[in-house]
Design an enzyme around this catalytic site. Structure first.
Site, PDB file in Angstrom:
ATOM      1  N   PHE B 308       0.841  -1.201   0.000  1.00 22.45           N
ATOM      2  CA  PHE B 308       0.000   0.000   0.000  1.00 22.45           C
ATOM      3  C   PHE B 308       0.866   1.236   0.000  1.00 22.45           C
ATOM      4  CE2 PHE B 308      -2.421  -3.220   2.315  1.00 22.45           C
ATOM      5  CZ  PHE B 308      -3.618  -3.193   1.636  1.00 22.45           C
ATOM      6  N   ASP B 309       0.408   2.215  -0.712  1.00 23.85           N
ATOM      7  CA  ASP B 309       0.998   3.527  -0.594  1.00 23.85           C
ATOM      8  C   ASP B 309       0.310   4.132   0.630  1.00 23.85           C
ATOM      9  OD1 ASP B 309       2.518   5.706  -1.536  1.00 23.85           O
ATOM     10  OD2 ASP B 309       0.650   6.659  -2.159  1.00 23.85           O
TER      11      ASP B 309
END
Lengths: 67, 618
Positions: B308-309
């Site tokens: 995930f960013d």
């Protein structure tokens, strides 16, 4: 130019080959792709050499109703 | 001719079936001649569409199953097996009739979606309104939609407000409140209210139509397994035909050899895998999850690492300034207004929160900002009325060789450990203050991540440009396994490549705007939400139409379920083929029973795939 035809429900996977081959043989047709599950054909053709109606007739001659 | 045959196929099937039934009743009366003529007539009638298709395919030089059945039927008629010939032809037609019916059901999800777009729209022309076909709508047309109506185009609301049900696009049926200036999508419905909107995208350009096209193409995109099965069946059919010829030449047993012809059709094998995809991808589309093809389904089901960013994906993406600390004699507002003036020009999301904070405190901003210099992943430098400012993170401080005194460093560290991002402000190489910014974690993320683990995800990884301590705090809160912090945008790609080497499959989830390269580099790029519309929808492998974590879970579970379903179908098909081959060799299976088993297996795999339509979100 690109034209999409909506056909009656396609049920045999071999219809795909039949329609694609049949359309590609027509002069002026650059590509013909059947979307089997959507029962659609996408045709790219040269308007100078063939027409939407010719293509529609060809598909119907192959045995598939165009909606 | 062709159309006539197609239209009357079912009638021929019924007549033929009726004749066979009559023949069986008459058979008890010992009238052989009558029975035979009834059966032959039934065979001939049911053969019309079969022979016609066989002829058509032969003309195209393709090998069709109809051709094999035709040969088998002719053979059966020659040896006087009228029961067999009539039942085979009838079953063949009946089977394809059922096949078409059930297939239609697996495809119904998309058709239901397509029906969401209205056929006509009410267009405002001056003072009058006019009902027109949606095909004639153009950009800038003004359209009225009332309570209960479907929105025909994508566009902005000019007047009015409404609660809009966007389920057709996002899969989320809770209505969303929309008012003047908001964007609405075609195919969505007004629950309550009235809007007057200006068309932006019409017809095939609208988001909804793009989704439909994507899904239709995705349903036709074959996975590797399917491609292999197709190749297999292209060999299998002629091979069995050849085998039947060899059997005939050796045994001179016409009955046995034509039986081989009938079982040569690998129907369930060819249809089994695609039908799972069609039903599964259709299920996804209904729940706001776009899976782009069988291949994507395969890869998604194998993913064990989710990346995930941080910003906007794990956090809300709406950072807020929580505290400002001034390290000079002056009031903080003195330098803060200059900082906010500089940030006005920047596109950075942290910058926006600084500007917002300045507005909240009624600070007067200036546009006298000069020599702006942005360093990606670090910060910004500029001067305001001859005062040089650098605004950024520790890396930027190091670059310009500013050392923090112990007390300031301590303060910053404490704040970072609380999950805040600390921005350092310096004036002509002298530090003047700190700005603490917080971007809270999104609600409801943690339970979904736990469920993802229960469903087979091995680890979660977070990538961020933020400071290590800030990132770690958020990671702890969400039970993220690995954190790579203080990354420059280009570093993210390197980490994705690394993770791909070390793990079975890597999924990268992002908003699809800033992280497009990382999405493209991972095994599965997943775009959350359609805010970045066109780019995101085109580059990602999986698109969640709504920015929601429960849809992420559904996508993952669905992909696994589709693959499972596909293998079940392949197994059913292979068992059928083996059963038929053995059965024929041992003389248990004949023409009619062979055709029956074959058609039954096709219907079974379709029914099995249909279960995917009901697969529920958890």
């Amino acid at each position: 130019m690109e034209q999409t035809f909506q056909l009656e429900q396609l049920s045999c996977p071999s219809c795909r080959v039949k329609i694609e081959k049949g359309l590609r043989k027509i002069e002026g047709v650059d590509s013909a792709d059947v979307l089997f599950n959507a029962s659609k054909v996408k045709v790219n053709f040269d308007e100078g050499k063939t027409s939407k109606d010719t293509l529609k007739n060809a598909i119907e001659k192959l045995g598939f109703e165009v909606k | 001719m062709a159309i006539w045959i197609n239209k009357n196929k079912h009638i021929m099937m019924r007549i033929s079936g009726g004749l066979i039934l009559t023949a069986f009743i008459v058979a008890s009366l010992n009238l052989t001649a009558v029975v035979d003529s009834l059966l032959v007539t039934a065979t001939l009638i049911a053969s019309v569409p079969i022979v016609y298709h066989a002829y058509q395919s032969a003309r195209m030089r393709t090998f069709s199953i109809e051709l094999l059945v035709t040969i088998a039927v002719v053979g059966a008629l020659i040896i006087g097996e009228y029961v067999e010939s009539s039942v085979v032809t009838f079953l063949f037609l009946f089977g394809s009739y059922l096949e078409a019916k059930t297939l239609k059901k697996t495809r119904a999800s998309i058709e239901q979606l397509i029906d969401m777009v209205p056929k006509t729209a009410t267009v405002k022309k001056g003072e009058r309104t006019e009902e027109v076909s949606i095909d004639s709508l153009e950009k800038h047309d003004e359209i009225l939609v009332y309570s209960g109506g479907s929105i025909p185009v994508d566009g902005y609301i000019k007047k009015g407000e409404a609660s809009v049900n966007e389920a057709s696009i996002t899969g989320e049926s809770m209505p969303v409140e929309k008012q003047e200036g908001d964007y609405v999508y075609s195919g969505t419905m007004i629950d309550v209210g009235y809007i007057h909107l200006v068309a932006e995208k019409t017809g095939e350009d609208s988001t909804f139509q793009k989704i439909i096209q994507l899904v239709e193409e995705a349903q036709d995109q074959q996975s590797k397994t399917e491609k292999f099965l197709n190749r297999f069946s292209q060999v299998y059919t002629p091979l069995i035909a050849l085998l039947s010829l060899i059997v005939y030449l050796i045994t001179r047993d016409l009955h046995l050899s034509i039986t081989f012809l009938v079982i040569a059709c690998p129907g369930a094998l060819v249809i089994g895998a695609p039908v799972s995809n069609v039903a599964g991808i259709g299920n996804g589309a209904k729940h706001g999850v776009l899976l782009k093809g069988g291949d994507v389904v395969d890869r998604l089901s194998q993913v064990d690492t989710f990346v995930f960013d941080k910003t906007g994906t794990l956090t809300r993406g709406e950072p807020e300034v929580t505290e400002v600390v001034s390290l000079t004699e002056d009031d903080w507002k003195e330098w803060f207004k200059d900082v906010a003036s500089i940030e006005q020009a920047s596109e950075h999301h942290l910058g926006r929160s600084i500007v917002e904070y300045a507005h909240q405190h009624d600070l007067k901003l200036t546009s006298e900002v000069q020599s702006v210099q942005v360093t990606k992943g670090k910060g910004i430098a500029a001067s305001v009325y001859e005062i040089e400012y650098t605004i950024g993170n520790r890396k930027l401080l190091e670059d310009i060789q500013i050392h923090l005194d112990a007390r300031t460093d301590q303060l910053a560290q404490e704040q970072e450990a609380l999950g805040k991002t600390v921005i350092f402000i310096s004036q002509s190489s002298q530090i003047v203050g700190l700005i603490m910014i917080e971007d809270p974690v999104r609600e409801g993320v943690k339970p979904i991540l736990e469920k993802l683990k229960q469903n087979g995800v091995k680890q979660f990884v977070m990538l961020t440009g933020d400071h290590e301590r800030t990132a770690q705090k958020i990671a702890n809160e969400l039970a993220i396994d690995q954190v790579y912090a203080e990354l420059l945008p280009e570093d993210k790609l390197t980490y994705i490549e690394q993770l791909k080497e070390d793990n079975k499959g890597v999924l990268m989830a992002g908003d699809g705007i800033n992280d497009a390269p990382a999405l493209a580099a991972s095994d599965i790029g997943l775009a959350m939400g359609i805010t970045g519309t066109d780019v995101a929808i085109e580059t990602a492998d999986v698109v969640l139409m709504a920015d929601r974590y429960d849809h992420l879970l559904h996508a993952y579970r669905l992909a696994k379920q589709i693959v499972k379903n596909r293998w079940q179908n392949i197994a059913i098909a292979l068992v059928t083929v083996a059963f038929l081959l053995v059965g024929v060799l041992y003389g248990v299976i004949h023409l009619a029973s062979g055709m029956f088993v074959h058609e039954a297996s096709v219907i079974i795999v379709i029914m099995n795939a249909m279960r995917l339509r009901q697969f529920k979100k958890k």
